[in-house]
Design an enzyme around this catalytic site. Sequence first.
Site, short mmCIF file in Angstrom:
data_model
loop_
_atom_site.label_atom_id
_atom_site.label_comp_id
_atom_site.label_asym_id
_atom_site.label_seq_id
_atom_site.Cartn_x
_atom_site.Cartn_y
_atom_site.Cartn_z
N GLY A 1 -23.81 56.09 39.77
CA GLY A 1 -22.79 56.23 38.73
C GLY A 1 -21.42 56.01 39.31
O GLY A 1 -21.19 56.20 40.51
N ASP B 1 -24.80 62.96 49.65
CA ASP B 1 -24.12 61.65 49.72
C ASP B 1 -22.87 61.78 50.58
O ASP B 1 -21.97 62.57 50.26
CB ASP B 1 -23.73 61.21 48.30
CG ASP B 1 -23.11 59.81 48.26
OD1 ASP B 1 -22.99 59.17 49.34
OD2 ASP B 1 -22.74 59.36 47.16
N LYS C 1 -22.04 66.09 47.45
CA LYS C 1 -21.20 65.26 48.30
C LYS C 1 -20.99 66.00 49.61
O LYS C 1 -20.73 67.22 49.60
CB LYS C 1 -19.85 65.02 47.60
CG LYS C 1 -19.96 64.12 46.38
CD LYS C 1 -20.31 62.70 46.81
CE LYS C 1 -20.15 61.71 45.65
NZ LYS C 1 -20.43 60.33 46.08
N LYS D 1 -26.13 50.26 41.72
CA LYS D 1 -24.96 50.33 40.84
C LYS D 1 -24.63 48.91 40.42
O LYS D 1 -24.23 48.10 41.26
CB LYS D 1 -23.75 50.90 41.59
CG LYS D 1 -23.81 52.39 41.86
CD LYS D 1 -22.57 52.84 42.60
CE LYS D 1 -22.66 54.31 42.95
NZ LYS D 1 -21.67 54.66 44.00
N SER E 1 -24.01 64.56 40.18
CA SER E 1 -23.35 64.49 41.48
C SER E 1 -22.26 65.55 41.53
O SER E 1 -21.40 65.60 40.65
CB SER E 1 -22.75 63.08 41.63
OG SER E 1 -22.01 62.98 42.81
N LYS F 1 -27.11 66.32 43.39
CA LYS F 1 -26.62 65.59 44.56
C LYS F 1 -25.34 66.25 45.02
O LYS F 1 -24.41 66.43 44.22
CB LYS F 1 -26.39 64.12 44.19
CG LYS F 1 -25.48 63.34 45.11
CD LYS F 1 -25.58 61.85 44.82
CE LYS F 1 -24.23 61.17 44.82
NZ LYS F 1 -24.33 59.72 44.54
N GLU G 1 -27.62 59.80 51.37
CA GLU G 1 -27.04 58.55 50.88
C GLU G 1 -25.86 58.12 51.76
O GLU G 1 -24.97 58.93 52.04
CB GLU G 1 -26.59 58.80 49.43
CG GLU G 1 -26.07 57.59 48.68
CD GLU G 1 -25.70 57.98 47.24
OE1 GLU G 1 -26.17 59.02 46.75
OE2 GLU G 1 -24.92 57.23 46.62
N ASP H 1 -26.05 52.96 49.55
CA ASP H 1 -25.26 52.75 48.33
C ASP H 1 -24.26 51.63 48.64
O ASP H 1 -24.54 50.44 48.40
CB ASP H 1 -24.57 54.07 47.94
CG ASP H 1 -23.56 53.95 46.81
OD1 ASP H 1 -23.35 52.83 46.29
OD2 ASP H 1 -22.94 54.96 46.42
O1 SMG Z 1 -20.85 58.75 37.74
O2 SMG Z 1 -22.01 60.51 38.15
C1 SMG Z 1 -21.20 59.65 38.48
C2 SMG Z 1 -20.62 59.70 39.88
C3 SMG Z 1 -21.68 59.65 40.91
O3 SMG Z 1 -21.20 60.41 43.09
C4 SMG Z 1 -21.13 59.49 42.31
N1 SMG Z 1 -20.60 58.29 42.64
O4 SMG Z 1 -20.87 57.21 46.01
O5 SMG Z 1 -22.35 57.50 44.55
C5 SMG Z 1 -21.18 57.54 44.87
C6 SMG Z 1 -20.07 57.99 43.95
C7 SMG Z 1 -19.01 56.96 43.82
C8 SMG Z 1 -17.83 57.36 43.01
S1 SMG Z 1 -16.97 58.68 43.69
C9 SMG Z 1 -15.45 58.78 42.93
MG MG Z 2 -22.88 57.08 46.78
#
Ligand code: SMG
Ligand code: MG
Length: 368
Positions: free
Chosen positions: A289, A187, A161, A261, A133, A159, A212, A237
């Site tokens: 994650g 996402d 953001k 998750k 991510s 992925k 996402e 999510d």
């Molecule tokens: O652990 O690789 C990881 C983070 C993956 O992007 C990630 N998580 O919305 O999916 C999500 C985010 C939530 C945490 S963002 C601080």
């Molecule tokens: Mg997410």
Amino acid sequence: MRLAGFELRRVAMPLVTPFRTSFGTQRERDVLLAKAVGDDAEGWGECVALSDPLYSAEYVDGAVDVMTRFLIPALAGVSDAVGVGEALRPFKGHPMAKAALEMAVLDAELRLAGRSFARELGSVRDRVPCGVSVGIFDTVEALLDQVRGYLDQGYVRIKLKIEPGWDVAVVRAVRQEFGDGLPLQVDANTAYTLQDARHLARLDDFGLLLIEQPLPEDDILGHAQLAKLLRTPICLDESITSAATAAAAIRLGATSVVNIKPGRVGGYLEARRIHDVARANGVAVWCGGMLETGLGRAANIALASLPGFTLPGDVSASNRFYAADITEPWVMSEGCLDVPQGPGLGVAPLPDALAEATTWTGWVPVAN
Ligand code: SMG
Ligand code: MG
């Protein structure tokens, strides 16, 4: 196993690089760990709540409070992870706090039985492919450099953001630079509204695996409407908080892929139920994650080895976030991580690394 109590512990984990999302920037993780202490076994749980209630309603100080005042005292007489779920059901919300306690008891129980998380959950693979991510940057050039670095390391899926102002043009730039063959998804962490549907439909040109959580957590119907307006598959999510909400979202056409998750849904046992519901409906799942330490990462890798996890997860190597992990680091090889096979999580904290990172500990007894 008779539970004596839980040792709660906060560990400070600086990130190798700031991680910016549509809701804020993480620079350091303040991770809450819960160690279940039984008369004949111990086990580790990790609470994935962030410091601020920006991803979801939970936050670390709140998790410590609810565990101490309500959840742990309710575990009197509980001897296994299934019992934890039952004992905690009367308490509304707080899935991340509940999940950490369940994980700790499951680890203790499985260590005692000599069985791994993978075996217990129904693993069918001995390695899992790693996605990564990638946060929001000040410039597209900085993002492209970061993505190039991850691809060089072997990550098999990227992925991005996104947020309003950092979406279509950014995806176009990544496609131009790395080609149409790169498995790519985005996402939004709830940053859009249904009014943005026409804009989001412009992402359809880029062959994304999924988008996402574009809309707010409670807007299941909005996602169902949006799904009719986009060709890009929608993956929920934040909205998926249980197997029941997953079943409803699938039935309503609000999600055609599910991010699982364990922390968000109250634990690994509920995570497995979501996997089962999705699989029965022909819906692909992948493991999300929450910047886990090596402990939570071990459990996530085990979960990601179940048969319905047909897309690479946000399951990356320890060094994606941390220069020093509190367990032996998870190291990627050929774009994959090996599924831990030892009893319980198959890993434990390294005493020195744990002591170094610890900022606070507390003991909460279970009255039996
Ligand atoms: O652990 O690789 C990881 C983070 C993956 O992007 C990630 N998580 O919305 O999916 C999500 C985010 C939530 C945490 S963002 C601080
Ligand atoms: Mg997410």
